[in-house]
Design an enzyme around this catalytic site. Structure first.
Site, PDB file in Angstrom:
ATOM      1  N   LYS A 247       0.741  -4.608  10.157  1.00  0.00           N
ATOM      2  CA  LYS A 247       0.981  -5.864   9.863  1.00  0.00           C
ATOM      3  C   LYS A 247      -0.427  -6.276   9.821  1.00  0.00           C
ATOM      4  CE  LYS A 247       3.546  -8.870   9.933  1.00  0.00           C
ATOM      5  NZ  LYS A 247       3.745  -9.121   8.293  1.00  0.00           N
TER       6      LYS A 247
ATOM      7  N   CYS B  49      -4.061 -12.890   0.541  1.00  0.00           N
ATOM      8  CA  CYS B  49      -2.520 -13.414   1.215  1.00  0.00           C
ATOM      9  C   CYS B  49      -2.496 -14.802   0.737  1.00  0.00           C
ATOM     10  CB  CYS B  49      -2.257 -12.947   2.585  1.00  0.00           C
ATOM     11  SG  CYS B  49      -0.354 -13.376   2.852  1.00  0.00           S
TER      12      CYS B  49
ATOM     13  N   GLY C   4       6.388  -5.017  -6.065  1.00  0.00           N
ATOM     14  CA  GLY C   4       6.599  -3.800  -6.595  1.00  0.00           C
ATOM     15  C   GLY C   4       6.438  -3.522  -7.451  1.00  0.00           C
TER      16      GLY C   4
ATOM     17  N   SER D 148       0.215  -2.134   4.748  1.00  0.00           N
ATOM     18  CA  SER D 148       0.504  -3.579   5.609  1.00  0.00           C
ATOM     19  C   SER D 148       1.547  -5.095   5.308  1.00  0.00           C
ATOM     20  CB  SER D 148      -0.505  -4.184   6.074  1.00  0.00           C
ATOM     21  OG  SER D 148      -1.058  -5.080   6.312  1.00  0.00           O
TER      22      SER D 148
ATOM     23  N   GLY E 290       3.499   0.474  -1.120  1.00  0.00           N
ATOM     24  CA  GLY E 290       4.764  -0.739  -0.046  1.00  0.00           C
ATOM     25  C   GLY E 290       5.835  -0.979   0.188  1.00  0.00           C
TER      26      GLY E 290
END
Lengths: 256, 299, 299, 256
Positions: B44, B129, B216, B20, B264
């Protein structure tokens, strides 16, 4: 949009910190519009993860080449600037929406204003205007004459006016100080450069009620409208510069 | 060779999903990915009401990673259902909607709306989040908070419910157990690590929100550790993510105990990466003489 | 130009220290570093009794980082005092001893022994090492646990007491406040993030202990965020660390609110880096027309 | 120990996955002993942080050069293998303790056993033995003749015996299958290679009560005894291979 390995045909320094690269590909390059950009993958550079967005400086369908102006500002662009003829650079292209071109036969007297490395897309734009029978006027700003990029190329396409901050070429000062702005009778202004410069031009364009488009350079990740990192706060809310721009009509911007 | 996996009643043709916030609504990647070769797409983060997200700048590059502070920009659940769902519901892969909220009622309202959509077989509940002040952090960092929202949503949502966990906790296992207890069909982890970047020359934070979510390759070791801890502690499937850039990375997560993975940040570097990871997992299985993807286990 | 900083009664000529576990006892780096140009050296974690540490393999490289699982291998406090201290006590920089323990009594015993040493002006209390099952994790992850050990050590140790915090917590600010409350003279952070690495082809964890501590540039965003949060919440000096490889990195930590910094993993890449960072901070101050290192603040 | 920029003088592939590099420096190289190693910084390689330890293959004080054999096993060694003449590689050197050399005039009949890229330090060791009037015997093992590294160089220094696993050169099998082991009358054995091979040799050396040193290759970070990552569990506890080794007398090892 395609992912392509571009092959460097030539790479020449055009200032102490900038390089002009001409690239081609084994496949036919997709059609591109002035104002669109490419996202280049940075290889061999520790710590650098993301692609770098670079606007299309020139495109020639016939020779299957495009040109880019790259300014060395960090490790990623340093890697790009060190590419030599024969090297491969992976690109996603073409990205974003380009400048609005005048419709065939419409009366148009455009001024193309660029600052620093922001002059890049204006060459390609100038060529397209020429192809439509419109002779563009360029107003190019730089800090010094040495940092003025590719003036000769612009002169081969249209009339060129120059400002330099130190005054060693053209009018001394910023592009907004150049008399051509008030003396010329332009009905379209295209701008690309540092944000303060673009804001100053936009203020003048609004005052003069002149149609104006700017090309923004917000920091990007994906380049295709997926990550929502590069947003500009417009009159219609936060929009992705990479996908809805990078070219915006100033009527969409909140800039004051 | 069988790469299919199951999470709750959600059947995926292979264990590769896109994460997402990194893959838009899928359509952005139509030029780069053959969706029929993905397990699914997690679209999303969707909230009940439209959100403008955080001001620009929202992104900073860091060593082998990036920070983002998008702040759940989206046009709200109604807009999704009316305008986006029709355009994506027939994509040849499974579409999972990531759901965020700032109150239990909001989560429940969105879950109820999505439960009605025939072609949405699962939701991923973002209780973690870190970007938005009222965006769920309060729920995701304690077992109690996580339980409350999952319990409420479970009662409102009949299909596969995946809960996405925050890594910014002392004990992620206790959170995972709490959401399993409330009936989650799976957990996905890790969401982003809370981080910060500073511009030394300009002497200020790079992000408008000061802090943002780190993702990452940099976070992969932390993600692997948490997936391994959680997979040993719960019985429901675990979806692993955090810095996956290659099939080898994905296999590491499967070895750590994940049933599936999400890709991602790597989508930004190579927009076709998700498809390549799926292919690469098949290659790995062939090389190791494995019949089923569940054979990818530690020796 | 004045680069000196003070932590408790500890006066450092500049804010650059080397981090425990990455710089041995200093002497290993004698060929590479002019110690008189460092603020100080934090020597290896010392425990009351000798420790053999964890089995090999203890290290895995990760994207822009590394995992270690050394497990506090050291010859114990007595050996340090009798055999190592005499060899390093006259190095021309401040020597700080990192102290670890598996019980409050152990911490206190070591602190008491070190309090006697004329040329050790400070200790750094490791309440957070994630590598050792009984190595302090229990203390560092709750305010209560952190308080108990710091209170006991504070009563036994008269010089500068720095407490090194674990990043593997939901709320590092609450831990920092708890140790400040108990009289710590400073906090240092972050210790390593708990992570894991897997060998996909051999299908097993790389580290003998499965999980280990992540350090290096990969963790810098998390470290900066935590330093920034803690520096805003406490009045005692904060020593920042986590992935510092250059003067620019160090300046970012000072901007985030740190009074000093520690250089860790980067010593393995460039054994002279600590000296270069100290020089580079001076260059930065000159470029920004700063008189004192405390002028390095956000604008 | 020094940190030095080494300059590649030449780099030649010696097998499909291995390269032999000769390097020099502007400054005088520090003196080195056979068995010592260098730690090379890996540049331009995303994600790779740590230096790579490489044992010294050859050293010539007169020409101020050293040689290294590098096998491509990952991204770091791939970068090293791609260095060309003129390129610079940053090194920390010399590191660790080398092989024990027989004292001047002492009777010595040494066998130097190497497997794979582990043959590297034995060339330098053989040269040093020669300088002391001792002709070394080499026993070199490889999977195939193509993977047998630098045989000609070893032949220029001493007698060479070979085993290959597939049997396309020398005796078929592992080094421990070679008859020279039982037929030769060696009073010193030096070994470097894959751990299972070294363990097999150590078992034989212990059985024959022959003095034996092995060079270990544990995974390292700092290379100077600071991080305690590369430890070997010896009879005196965990010790750093980088600092107390990489060469160990087998009497110190717990290997059974």
């Amino acid at each position: 949009m395609k992912v392509l390995d571009l092959i460097v045909k030539e790479s020449c320094a055009v200032s102490a910190t900038s390089v002009r690269m001409v690239l081609t590909a084994h496949d036919t390059l997709p059609d591109m519009q002035p104002g669109q950009f490419v996202e280049l993958r940075i290889d061999d550079t520790p710590g650098v993860l993301l692609r770098r967005p670079i606007s299309i400086h020139d495109y020639d369908k016939e020779s299957n080449t495009l040109a880019l102006l790259v300014q060395r500002v960090g490790k990623g662009t340093a890697w790009l600037c060190s590419r030599q003829a024969g090297d491969v650079v992976n690109a996603v292209l073409p990205l974003g929406n380009g400048f609005t071109l005048p419709s065939e036969g419409a009366p148009c007297s455009p001024l193309l204003i660029g600052g620093g490395v922001g002059v890049a897309p204006l060459l390609f734009l100038g060529r397209e205007l020429c192809r439509r029978g419109i002779v563009p006027t360029f107003l190019l700003g730089a800090r010094t004459s040495k940092e003025l990029l590719c003036k000769d190329l612009f002169e081969s396409v249209g009339t060129v006016y120059v400002t330099t901050e130190v005054g060693d070429e053209g009018v001394k000062g910023f592009v907004t100080h150049h008399p051509v702005l008030s003396e010329g009778d332009f009905n379209a202004v295209y701008v690309c450069g540092p944000k303060p410069m673009m804001q100053a031009v936009v203020t003048m364009a609004r005052a003069g009620e002149v149609w104006c488009e700017v090309s923004l350079e917000n920091r990007m990740a994906c380049g295709i409208g997926a990550c929502l990192c590069c947003v500009e706060d417009t009159l219609s809310g936060n929009v992705c510069v990479c996908k809805e721009g990078p070219v915006f009509n100033i009527d969409r911007l909140k800039w004051t | 060779m069988d790469l299919s996996v199951k999470i709750g009643t959600l059947q995926l043709r292979n264990p590769v999903l896109t994460a997402s916030g990194t893959f838009g609504y899928g359509t952005e990647y139509a030029d780069f990915v053959d969706f029929s070769r993905l397990g699914g797409i997690v679209v999303k983060g969707t909230t009940l009401h439209p959100r403008e997200g955080n001001p620009y700048p929202r992104m900073a590059e860091t060593p082998s990673g990036m920070l983002n502070a998008v702040g759940l920009q989206n046009k709200g659940a109604r807009y999704f259902i009316d305008h986006i769902y029709p355009a994506i519901c027939h994509l040849p892969t499974k579409i999972i909607v990531n759901v965020s909220g700032s109150s239990i009622d909001d989560y429940v309202a969105v879950a109820r709306m999505l439960d009605e959509l025939e072609h949405i077989p699962a939701i991923e509940l973002n209780i973690s989040c870190p970007n938005v002040k009222q965006g769920g952090m309060a729920f995701g960092v304690t077992p109690y908070g996580a339980s409350s929202v999952v319990r409420a949503v479970r009662n409102a949502y009949s299909k596969t419910l995946i809960v996405k966990l925050s890594p910014n906790v002392t004990d992620i296992v206790s959170i995972a157990r709490a959401v399993e207890e409330e009936g989650a069909d799976g957990v996905s982890l890790i969401n982003t690590l809370l981080g910060m970047a500073i511009d030394a020359e300009r002497r200020r934070p790079i992000l408008s929100t000061v802090t943002g979510g780190l993702s990452g390759p940099a976070v992969k070791p932390v993600a692997l550790r948490m997936v391994w801890q959680v997979a040993q502690a719960v019985s429901i499937p675990v979806i692993g993510m955090g810095g996956i850039c290659s099939a080898t990375d994905a296999v590491e997560f499967l070895l750590a105990g994940a049933t599936a993975v999400e890709i991602g940040t790597a989508n930004f570097v190579d927009p076709s990466v998700s498809e390549k990871v799926a292919d690469g997992i098949a290659d790995y299985m062939a090389r190791h003489n494995m019949e089923h993807v569940s054979d990818i286990t530690m020796l």
